[in-house]
Design an enzyme around this catalytic site. Structure first.
Site, mmCIF file in Angstrom:
data_model
loop_
_atom_site.group_PDB
_atom_site.id
_atom_site.type_symbol
_atom_site.label_atom_id
_atom_site.label_comp_id
_atom_site.label_asym_id
_atom_site.label_seq_id
_atom_site.Cartn_x
_atom_site.Cartn_y
_atom_site.Cartn_z
ATOM 1 C CE1 TYR A 267 -4.576 -26.367 -1.911
ATOM 2 C CE2 TYR A 267 -2.821 -25.582 -0.470
ATOM 3 C CZ TYR A 267 -3.349 -26.556 -1.296
ATOM 4 O OH TYR A 267 -2.652 -27.725 -1.496
ATOM 5 C CE LYS B 184 -2.930 -25.882 -5.120
ATOM 6 N NZ LYS B 184 -1.670 -26.107 -4.370
#
Length: 290
Positions: A134, A162
């Site tokens: 992330y 992400k």
């Protein structure tokens, strides 16, 4: 093929008026999102207010979403925590509970050295569950650059990222640097990210408008821009809230407008003022009018 393709909703955590986790409402929300066609669910991300949950509450949230999904869609669990040891423990819990993968921030409490970032993900990889890194340099001290992601991609269980930098050019750069699948991290780049080659979207506003989110991303992935652009432009004023610090309050209010109330946010997040609520109402009505 991408392992986590499509629209994965970063699920909010419903609370009662007394700020207790509303387990029944969380189960109902997960069911509703699946019925509306989302491709996966992500509990305990930033939008899920993971940092305000006790360990027992957090475990309950994860287990509730996995139980509600019942294998119909994958569940990817957010593992954000201050220490590598805690992150690893949450990844183990996710694996034991039946999650399909984890979403993992780099160290969050200070600006780490590259060697510390690599060691952090190496420890996580040993759990034996697929990892979506992330990258959120807007809210945390680390930027997982394409060059760094290329190094992390060599870990056995690292499968995706992400991408929340807000720079759509990163999608091209990451895909050129390594074989990680890219999932759009900011709602207001969902269309551009899909065009650039992102195979997934970890979405916020589709908590309230899941069908529209799925339709938009599928049209964009298929290159059907004449159909996608009008829908995207209707949704864009709402999508902008996903990249603001008050995203949780804003999206929970959108859900109330959509007939899916999920209660308040936990302090330190306080209710939005009337001017903000009025702006969200106007944007929501514009999006829903069609």
């Amino acid at each position: 093929m991408a392992q986590f393709a499509g629209v994965y909703v970063a699920v909010v955590t419903p609370f009662t008026d007394q700020y207790e986790v509303d387990v029944q409402r969380l189960h109902e929300l997960s069911e509703w999102l699946i019925e509306k066609g989302v491709h996966g669910l992500i509990p305990c991300g930033s939008l899920g207010e993971y940092a305000t949950l006790s360990a027992a509450e957090r475990a309950t949230v994860v287990e509730t979403v996995i139980k509600a999904a019942a294998g119909r869609v994958p569940v990817v669990v957010g593992t954000g925590a201050p220490s590598t040891k805690q992150v690893v423990e949450w990844a183990r819990h996710a694996k034991e509970a039946g999650a399909a993968g984890v979403m993992a921030l780099p160290p969050v409490s200070y600006k780490p050295l590259e060697s510390e970032i690599v060691a952090h993900y190496e420890a996580l990889s040993k759990v034996g569950i697929p990892i979506i890194a992330y990258n959120n340099p807007r809210d945390y001290p680390t930027d997982l650059t394409p060059e760094l992601l290329a190094k992390l991609s060599k870990l056995d269980n690292m499968v995706g990222v992400k991408e929340f930098s807000g720079d759509v050019r990163r999608v091209h750069q990451i895909l050129a640097a390594c074989e990680l699948e890219v999932l759009v991290g900011v709602d207001d780049l969902a269309l551009e990210g899909a065009i650039a080659g992102a195979t997934g979207w970890i979405a916020g506003v589709p908590n309230a408008l899941p069908e529209e989110g799925v339709q938009l991303f599928e049209l964009a992935r298929a290159g059907k821009l004449e159909e996608a652009l009008p829908l995207y432009r209707r949704l864009l004023p709402l999508f902008h809230y996903d990249a603001q610090p008050q995203l949780v309050q804003a999206i929970k209010y959108m859900m109330e407008l959509a007939g899916q109330p999920v209660g308040p946010t936990r302090p330190p997040r306080l209710p939005l003022g009337e001017a903000d609520l009025a702006a969200i109402r106007q944007a929501y009505r514009h999006a829903a009018a069609h």
